[in-house]
Design a protein around this motif. Structure first.
Motif, PDB file in Angstrom:
ATOM      1  N   ILE A 171       0.857  -1.198   0.000  1.00  0.00           N
ATOM      2  CA  ILE A 171       0.000   0.000   0.000  1.00  0.00           C
ATOM      3  C   ILE A 171       0.891   1.246   0.000  1.00  0.00           C
ATOM      4  O   ILE A 171       1.998   1.229   0.539  1.00  0.00           O
ATOM      5  CB  ILE A 171      -0.980   0.061   1.197  1.00  0.00           C
ATOM      6  N   ALA A 172       0.386   2.312  -0.622  1.00  0.00           N
ATOM      7  CA  ALA A 172       1.162   3.548  -0.721  1.00  0.00           C
ATOM      8  C   ALA A 172       1.242   4.238   0.626  1.00  0.00           C
ATOM      9  O   ALA A 172       0.353   4.125   1.460  1.00  0.00           O
ATOM     10  CB  ALA A 172       0.518   4.467  -1.744  1.00  0.00           C
ATOM     11  N   THR A 173       2.339   4.959   0.842  1.00  0.00           N
ATOM     12  CA  THR A 173       2.458   5.794   2.042  1.00  0.00           C
ATOM     13  C   THR A 173       2.805   7.193   1.573  1.00  0.00           C
ATOM     14  O   THR A 173       3.304   7.379   0.462  1.00  0.00           O
ATOM     15  CB  THR A 173       3.587   5.303   2.962  1.00  0.00           C
ATOM     16  N   GLY A 174       2.533   8.177   2.353  1.00  0.00           N
ATOM     17  CA  GLY A 174       2.874   9.549   1.958  1.00  0.00           C
ATOM     18  C   GLY A 174       2.111  10.580   2.753  1.00  0.00           C
ATOM     19  O   GLY A 174       1.774  10.363   3.909  1.00  0.00           O
ATOM     20  N   ILE A 175       1.831  11.700   2.090  1.00  0.00           N
ATOM     21  CA  ILE A 175       1.180  12.834   2.764  1.00  0.00           C
ATOM     22  C   ILE A 175      -0.274  12.468   3.084  1.00  0.00           C
ATOM     23  O   ILE A 175      -0.996  12.025   2.196  1.00  0.00           O
ATOM     24  CB  ILE A 175       1.137  14.061   1.830  1.00  0.00           C
ATOM     25  N   PRO A 176      -0.727  12.640   4.323  1.00  0.00           N
ATOM     26  CA  PRO A 176      -2.120  12.333   4.630  1.00  0.00           C
ATOM     27  C   PRO A 176      -3.076  13.306   3.948  1.00  0.00           C
ATOM     28  O   PRO A 176      -2.712  14.474   3.726  1.00  0.00           O
ATOM     29  CB  PRO A 176      -2.219  12.458   6.153  1.00  0.00           C
ATOM     30  N   MET A 177      -4.287  12.845   3.601  1.00  0.00           N
ATOM     31  CA  MET A 177      -5.279  13.720   2.988  1.00  0.00           C
ATOM     32  C   MET A 177      -5.602  14.860   3.949  1.00  0.00           C
ATOM     33  O   MET A 177      -5.754  14.646   5.143  1.00  0.00           O
ATOM     34  CB  MET A 177      -6.572  12.937   2.693  1.00  0.00           C
ATOM     35  N   GLY A 178      -5.706  16.042   3.406  1.00  0.00           N
ATOM     36  CA  GLY A 178      -5.982  17.209   4.241  1.00  0.00           C
ATOM     37  C   GLY A 178      -4.737  17.717   4.943  1.00  0.00           C
ATOM     38  O   GLY A 178      -4.790  18.653   5.724  1.00  0.00           O
ATOM     39  N   GLY A 179      -3.584  17.041   4.698  1.00  0.00           N
ATOM     40  CA  GLY A 179      -2.344  17.441   5.361  1.00  0.00           C
ATOM     41  C   GLY A 179      -1.628  18.537   4.586  1.00  0.00           C
ATOM     42  O   GLY A 179      -2.093  18.972   3.527  1.00  0.00           O
ATOM     43  N   THR A 188       8.314  10.657   5.662  1.00  0.00           N
ATOM     44  CA  THR A 188       7.027  10.647   4.968  1.00  0.00           C
ATOM     45  C   THR A 188       7.151  11.342   3.620  1.00  0.00           C
ATOM     46  O   THR A 188       6.622  10.870   2.606  1.00  0.00           O
ATOM     47  CB  THR A 188       5.951  11.342   5.832  1.00  0.00           C
ATOM     48  N   MET A 189       7.889  12.454   3.613  1.00  0.00           N
ATOM     49  CA  MET A 189       8.089  13.211   2.371  1.00  0.00           C
ATOM     50  C   MET A 189       8.822  12.334   1.346  1.00  0.00           C
ATOM     51  O   MET A 189       8.419  12.279   0.168  1.00  0.00           O
ATOM     52  CB  MET A 189       8.917  14.469   2.681  1.00  0.00           C
ATOM     53  N   ALA A 190       9.873  11.639   1.807  1.00  0.00           N
ATOM     54  CA  ALA A 190      10.649  10.773   0.911  1.00  0.00           C
ATOM     55  C   ALA A 190       9.755   9.661   0.358  1.00  0.00           C
ATOM     56  O   ALA A 190       9.782   9.344  -0.838  1.00  0.00           O
ATOM     57  CB  ALA A 190      11.832  10.177   1.661  1.00  0.00           C
ATOM     58  N   SER A 191       8.927   9.100   1.233  1.00  0.00           N
ATOM     59  CA  SER A 191       8.039   8.016   0.826  1.00  0.00           C
ATOM     60  C   SER A 191       6.997   8.513  -0.178  1.00  0.00           C
ATOM     61  O   SER A 191       6.684   7.836  -1.160  1.00  0.00           O
ATOM     62  CB  SER A 191       7.368   7.446   2.077  1.00  0.00           C
ATOM     63  N   ALA A 192       6.472   9.717   0.071  1.00  0.00           N
ATOM     64  CA  ALA A 192       5.482  10.303  -0.841  1.00  0.00           C
ATOM     65  C   ALA A 192       6.101  10.500  -2.226  1.00  0.00           C
ATOM     66  O   ALA A 192       5.472  10.244  -3.250  1.00  0.00           O
ATOM     67  CB  ALA A 192       4.974  11.631  -0.282  1.00  0.00           C
ATOM     68  N   MET A 193       7.358  10.939  -2.245  1.00  0.00           N
ATOM     69  CA  MET A 193       8.056  11.171  -3.509  1.00  0.00           C
ATOM     70  C   MET A 193       8.301   9.831  -4.224  1.00  0.00           C
ATOM     71  O   MET A 193       8.081   9.722  -5.426  1.00  0.00           O
ATOM     72  CB  MET A 193       9.371  11.907  -3.213  1.00  0.00           C
TER      73      MET A 193
END
Ligand SMILES: [Zn+2]
Length: 200
Positions: A171-179, A188-193
């Motif tokens: 499953i994808a990880t990254g910036i939470p919705m509304g974040g 988290t930023m690295a993972s989102a990228m």
């Protein structure tokens, strides 16, 4: 110290063992229980007792269940070609709430943690491999928590499932919705990228 506060301290002590509940919250809960009608307190204690006495592990997915098979495994409308691996049974509730997944589950009952002596044998790992070998899954989705141990476990599982002729996804990880990017930590930023997806 009078006897009344002994009882109170005991409840506060027990409640404070719950995740995310500190001494102060436990104290507020205990006083709230005292204020509420007796029926509430008795139902609370009875329901906790029933939870421990009536629930066991589903023999297929290791979710909690009151029968041999849990409601999800017994539900013939679920897609039997999808298998989602989660760390613990509470993750299932969260995924179900999203109403985005209609396949089956497998509860690993933890993640690999060599430091704490947790290897594949301590998890429902063999059971997972058996299920994948015996089932006709098109895809195994690894929905483990995005922690260091969760990531390591996901890599280990992906490697183990390589030879089983099944697609393995994470499953994808990254910036939470509304974040906001302003409040995003580096990992988290690295993972989102890393997990960016095409838009055209
Ligand atoms: Zn089940």
């Amino acid at each position: 110290m009078n006897q009344g506060s002994d009882h109170l301290d005991r409840v506060i002590d027990l409640l404070s063992k719950m995740p995310g509940v500190g001494k102060k919250s436990a104290q507020r809960m205990a006083y709230r229980i005292l204020e509420l009608p007796n029926e509430y307190a008795f139902e609370l204690s009875e329901s906790i007792r029933a939870l421990k006495e009536k629930l066991r592990y589903c023999s297929r997915c290791f979710n909690f269940s009151s029968a041999e098979l849990c409601l999800l495994c017994a539900d013939t409308r679920r897609d039997p070609s999808l298998l989602c691996v989660v760390e613990d049974a509470s993750s299932i509730k969260n995924i179900e709430r999203s109403a985005r997944y209609l396949g089956l589950y497998h509860v690993l009952q933890g993640v690999l943690s060599p430091m704490h002596g947790i290897g594949p044998k301590e998890l429902r790992y063999d059971e997972l491999l058996d299920r994948v070998a015996q089932g006709s899954y098109d895809e195994v989705i690894l929905a483990l928590n995005p922690t260091v141990e969760g990531e390591a476990t996901a890599s280990f599982l992906a490697e183990s499932l390589k030879l089983r002729n099944v697609k393995v996804t994470r499953i994808a990880t990254g910036i939470p919705m509304g974040g906001s990017l302003d409040y995003c930590d580096d990992v988290t930023m690295a993972s989102a990228m890393d997990n960016r997806r095409p838009m055209n």
